[in-house]
Design an enzyme around this catalytic site. Sequence first.
Site, PDB file in Angstrom:
ATOM      1  N   HIS A 177       0.952  -1.397   0.274  1.00 44.75           N
ATOM      2  CA  HIS A 177       0.162  -0.454   0.138  1.00 44.75           C
ATOM      3  C   HIS A 177       1.072   1.566   0.397  1.00 44.75           C
ATOM      4  O   HIS A 177       0.775   2.222   0.792  1.00 44.75           O
ATOM      5  CB  HIS A 177      -0.790   0.257   0.810  1.00 44.75           C
ATOM      6  CG  HIS A 177      -2.538   0.206   0.556  1.00 44.75           C
ATOM      7  ND1 HIS A 177      -2.861   1.950   1.150  1.00 44.75           N
ATOM      8  CD2 HIS A 177      -3.335   0.027   0.335  1.00 44.75           C
ATOM      9  CE1 HIS A 177      -3.821   2.325   0.950  1.00 44.75           C
ATOM     10  NE2 HIS A 177      -4.194   0.680   0.231  1.00 44.75           N
ATOM     11  N   GLU A 308      -1.451  -0.807  -6.724  1.00 47.02           N
ATOM     12  CA  GLU A 308      -1.617  -1.940  -5.694  1.00 47.02           C
ATOM     13  C   GLU A 308      -2.000  -3.530  -6.852  1.00 47.02           C
ATOM     14  O   GLU A 308      -2.652  -2.910  -7.265  1.00 47.02           O
ATOM     15  CB  GLU A 308      -2.834  -1.787  -4.773  1.00 47.02           C
ATOM     16  CG  GLU A 308      -2.475  -0.605  -4.276  1.00 47.02           C
ATOM     17  CD  GLU A 308      -3.904  -0.363  -3.405  1.00 47.02           C
ATOM     18  OE1 GLU A 308      -4.453  -1.309  -2.777  1.00 47.02           O
ATOM     19  OE2 GLU A 308      -4.439   0.466  -3.598  1.00 47.02           O
TER      20      GLU A 308
END
Length: 344
Positions: A177, A308
């Site tokens: 993240h 991501e």
Amino acid sequence: MKKAVKKLFGRFNGQDVYSYTFETDSGYRLTSMPYGATILDYITPDKNGKFANINLRFANLEDYLVKGPKFGASVGPVAGRIGEGTFELNGKTYHLPQNNKTNNMHSGLDGIHVALFETAEVDDHSVTFYTERADGFGGFPGPIKIWIRHSLAENGELTLTYEAAADQDTLFNPTNHAYFNLSGDQSRLIDDFQLTINAAGYYPLDENSLPAEEIDSRAGFVQELMKGASVGSIRQSDHPQILLAGGIDHPFALDRDQEVAAEYYDPESGRLLRVRTDRSCLIVYTANNYNDFTKSKGHPAHNGLALEAQAVPDAIHRAEKDQVILKAGQVMKTSTSYHATVKQ
């Protein structure tokens, strides 16, 4: 490569937490810590040779312990949303915490982003973190063993490798993240940065933020991103999907014929970040919402871009379920790299 540096970063549950810094001869630096197997710094040069950290972060460990945006943290064992917080595997139904509308999001509040990993191995260019989750922890079958390796190559490329093994069938779909701001200034918005995604299309989201079954390659903002567009021009568009998410927060189906999944460029600094991955999907998030705590630490909304790499969210309920099922006795391994260079 220079010699790795180990430094006390803070304490968690009575244990010392150390950071590990790796530096190339040319000055690239990577710093990671075992809490959440988290990237703290990815320090790269701009077109004038000035080095800065392009990964958003907090200053101390205590700030990472507050519920926030998971800056630089590993996410899993299953990243993204699982619809209704339930799934069926081998005829058994598993119930997960619903922490995002009716969904389980990023494996709930006790995902690996809050785990204190063991430091399994360190050399002068990489660190491997290890954790084990018991059967039933977070609602998932197990036990599952997870290794996450952060490595820095001499050319400055940052590679994240995820590996897992389990005693019974379970789910594994990790990601990281990290939020990238190529200016090195966390107070600067990313609207002027350019983003190109080598995608076959994107998955529209429903009212519960779950992806559609089929990709859409015709939407105007998707066509723009395939060619390259400023982040601001996309996130401020009036497309219903962008309005729904308050910016970009969507899965893109990657074009597997392309070596590079995405390119992210700051014309002012000259930094160009390329993403490569063996995963099928890239979630693009323009930091649309921060809580008050994160804002109080100097982070305005839209000051970073998360890229991501993972399987499509809610894959266990879709045709892509085999991408996230980790079979008992087998090992699942995946990797993603981020490489910041300079474009004059």
